[in-house]
Design an enzyme around this catalytic site. Structure first.
Site, PDB file in Angstrom:
ATOM      1  N   ASP A   3       9.699  -0.141   5.143  1.00 33.76           N
ATOM      2  CA  ASP A   3       9.737   1.248   5.596  1.00 33.76           C
ATOM      3  C   ASP A   3       8.899   2.003   4.577  1.00 33.76           C
ATOM      4  O   ASP A   3       9.331   2.212   3.441  1.00 33.76           O
ATOM      5  CB  ASP A   3      11.184   1.760   5.598  1.00 33.76           C
ATOM      6  CG  ASP A   3      11.254   3.221   6.006  1.00 33.76           C
ATOM      7  OD1 ASP A   3      10.202   3.895   6.020  1.00 33.76           O
ATOM      8  OD2 ASP A   3      12.359   3.703   6.314  1.00 33.76           O
ATOM      9  N   HIS A   4       7.679   2.384   4.958  1.00 35.59           N
ATOM     10  CA  HIS A   4       6.740   2.857   3.935  1.00 35.59           C
ATOM     11  C   HIS A   4       7.233   4.124   3.233  1.00 35.59           C
ATOM     12  O   HIS A   4       6.799   4.433   2.129  1.00 35.59           O
ATOM     13  CB  HIS A   4       5.341   3.071   4.530  1.00 35.59           C
ATOM     14  CG  HIS A   4       5.221   4.292   5.379  1.00 35.59           C
ATOM     15  ND1 HIS A   4       5.452   4.279   6.718  1.00 35.59           N
ATOM     16  CD2 HIS A   4       4.907   5.565   5.063  1.00 35.59           C
ATOM     17  CE1 HIS A   4       5.279   5.491   7.192  1.00 35.59           C
ATOM     18  NE2 HIS A   4       4.957   6.295   6.225  1.00 35.59           N
ATOM     19  N   HIS A  20      13.194   6.102   8.422  1.00 37.66           N
ATOM     20  CA  HIS A  20      12.871   7.021   7.324  1.00 37.66           C
ATOM     21  C   HIS A  20      14.031   7.968   6.977  1.00 37.66           C
ATOM     22  O   HIS A  20      14.428   8.090   5.823  1.00 37.66           O
ATOM     23  CB  HIS A  20      11.679   7.901   7.680  1.00 37.66           C
ATOM     24  CG  HIS A  20      10.448   7.155   8.062  1.00 37.66           C
ATOM     25  ND1 HIS A  20      10.171   5.889   7.623  1.00 37.66           N
ATOM     26  CD2 HIS A  20       9.396   7.511   8.840  1.00 37.66           C
ATOM     27  CE1 HIS A  20       9.013   5.501   8.117  1.00 37.66           C
ATOM     28  NE2 HIS A  20       8.529   6.460   8.861  1.00 37.66           N
TER      29      HIS A  20
END
Ligand SMILES: NC(=O)c1ccc[n+]([C@@H]2O[C@H](COP(=O)([O-])OP(=O)(O)OC[C@H]3O[C@@H](n4cnc5c(N)ncnc54)[C@H](OP(=O)(O)O)[C@@H]3O)[C@@H](O)[C@H]2O)c1
Length: 520
Positions: A185-186, A248
């Site tokens: 999950d960047h 996020h």
């Protein structure tokens, strides 16, 4: 990170090398890591794409991607040639066993050439429906067998609900061990998101206040001004809840709400985050409208330009019911957070690209000063700015200069860019390096991914069962549907204007007294 964790030799295999993710994120990040000397000399990238892919064209596209998206901007010829010498391609269909026989041969040849047992990272930059076939074939080709050096990276979305996430976890764990699986999950690679751990657990200052005794509520906003661009087909099957909230926003909530881990090790940190997800109060299926609001943008205006509504976007159904906005209220049922609402909102075509967390503190228990002393009464607030600037801001009340006791809010600001004067790495740079080092702290574990889906399950089911009748219900360029305001108004609260925007709109002569913070 200790030097012993630095891999001596690495092969980074990108499945779907011709796609958008490889072009915009992976190759620019790998280029930057090599340029900044984070990678060993014995380093190779193998790109796998369709059999019809043209290697020369792919190389041109990669260079253009690095020019456009890497942190340092356009690259010099010599630097590109150096990076390019580490690249090779395998034009292959990803669902055919022969591809994996060829790949295994290539990997073995590299080991032999380098006289090393290289780390092997298999990065699945492919549509989710391809994952199962690739993982199965990696297993069949015995490329997953060496637990210490084979790793697989799986992109979001990790499934589309609880049962598909479970199925995906089963597929992965039939071939890889959990320690080899990196669910990316960047957002978790962003400097400020990681700094939340430092802020909370490397300081004594905030911990005594970090609970229901002092915090009134928490708001997490991840706003995008973009529409769906060229990704309409993907987005129309996904929506804001699956695309943003499940990963996020819930991950940020975990970092805000988690208990202090005993040590900064992957398992300790991930255990504490998983506890938060387990403590989320289940959304009541029969009353989801009291806890959540969905929206879809219609035509509107952004930065003085007219923009089309969602249903008029390319590759989006003209009668689409997909939500482009979601706001959800959660409670974390534990001692620390009992009764403190966490309001999450995200959407496309909102007024700006801004991500921010705001912790609003309770009012003082007794007001010493008369109401007329307050020039601009506002609550204390701690703001974690994630995008477009990364930083931490604290708003508190101060005496205004002058003979009278006049009180006004001031803002203490710490911005990474100003304070450290060195550019922060892109999130993908941090995360790719972590994969190569085998550090899973910033990656989602299987139970976390499933718990996040479980938390959203009543909402997903309720929204799927009853189609919205009022879509589109917010014009592009606004902060979402009116019902999103009502969600907080029912609790006597309102959404805060993101501080970054508030400051931008405030002319310098009227600016609240701002105190800059530099490293001490
Ligand atoms: N793009 C982003 O910014 C982003 C952000 C977060 C997560 N993700 C996730 O990352 C993954 C990849 O996204 P993307 O945007 O890069 O998708 P994409 O642009 O559609 O790229 C997928 C690539 O896989 C290739 N491919 C598909 N099936 C294949 C097969 N059978 N044999 C060989 N090659 C095959 C495609 O080749 P062709 O084009 O020739 O068909 C394409 O190059 C998705 O899971 C997505 O959800 C993407």
């Amino acid at each position: 990170m200790a030097a012993e964790n630095q891999p001596q030799a690495v092969v980074f295999v990108i499945f779907g090398a011709g796609g958008d993710l490889a072009w915009r994120k992976l190759i620019p990040a790998l280029y930057q890591l090599l340029a900044d000397r984070w990678l060993p000399e014995r380093f190779a990238v193998i790109g796998l794409g369709h059999a019809h892919a043209d290697e020369a064209e792919l190389r041109r596209r990669f260079r253009q991607g690095v020019d456009q998206f890497s942190r340092q901007g356009p690259v010099a010829d010599a630097a590109w040639e150096l990076f390019s010498s580490h690249l090779s391609f395998l034009a292959a269909e990803l669902d055919r066993p022969q591809t994996y026989t060829d790949l295994a041969g290539k990997l073995a040849a590299l080991d032999q050439e380098w006289d090393a047992r290289a780390q092997r990272v298999f990065y699945l930059a492919v549509p989710p429906q391809m994952i199962e076939a690739i993982v199965r074939e990696l297993g069949r080709a015995r490329l997953a067998r060496d637990r210490s050096r084979a790793r697989v990276v799986v992109e979001k979305p990790f499934g589309r609900d609880l049962s598909s996430a479970r199925a995906l976890n089963r597929t992965l764990t039939q071939v890889f061990e959990e320690s080899q699986i990196f669910r990316i999950d960047h957002y978790l690679g962003k400097e400020t998101v990681q700094n939340l751990l430092a802020l909370r657990f490397a300081n004594t200052l905030f911990e005594p206040l970090w609970n229901r005794g002092y915090i009134d509520h928490v708001q997490i906003t991840v706003a995008e001004s973009d529409g769906v661009g060229t990704r309409g087909h993907y987005y129309d099957h996904t929506g804001a809840l699956r695309d943003m909230v499940q990963n996020h926003l819930l991950q940020i909530l975990c970092l805000i709400a988690m208990e202090p881990p005993v040590s900064f090790t992957p398992e300790e940190v991930r255990n504490k985050k998983a506890e938060v997800l387990r403590a989320l109060r289940p959304l009541p299926a029969e009353q989801v409208e009291r806890f959540a609001v969905r929206g879809q943008y219609g035509a509107g205006w952004l930065e003085g330009e007219p923009v089309a509504g969602y249903r008029a976007e390319p590759r989006v159904a003209s009668d689409s019911h997909t939500e482009t906005f979601a706001a959800v209220k959660f409670y974390v049922d534990n001692w620390r957070w009992q009764g403190v609402p966490f309001y999450l909102r995200t959407g496309k075509r909102l007024p700006a690209r801004i991500s921010e967390v705001s912790l609003q503190f309770k009012p003082v228990p007794h007001q010493t000063f008369p109401p007329e002393a307050f020039l601009d009464p506002r609550p204390n607030r701690l703001i974690v700015a994630i995008q477009p600037e990364e930083g931490i801001l604290l708003r508190f009340v101060s005496k205004s200069p002058g003979p009278a006791m006049r009180l006004a809010p001031v803002l203490m600001q710490f911005y990474y860019r100003e304070a450290f004067r060195t550019p922060s790495p892109e999130a993908y740079e941090t995360l790719l390096l972590d994969v190569m080092r085998g550090d899973a702290t910033l990656f989602m574990r299987a139970d976390q991914a499933e718990a996040a889906w479980q938390a959203l399950a009543p909402l997903l089911e309720a929204w799927e069962a009853v189609k919205p009748v009022d879509f589109p219900n917010y014009p592009a360029g606004t902060w979402g549907p009116e019902a999103a305001e009502a969600l907080l108004a029912q609790d006597g609260r309102s959404w805060v204007m993101p501080t970054f925007l508030e400051c931008q709109m405030c002319p310098e002569e009227l600016a609240l007294c701002r105190v800059r913070v530099a490293p001490g």
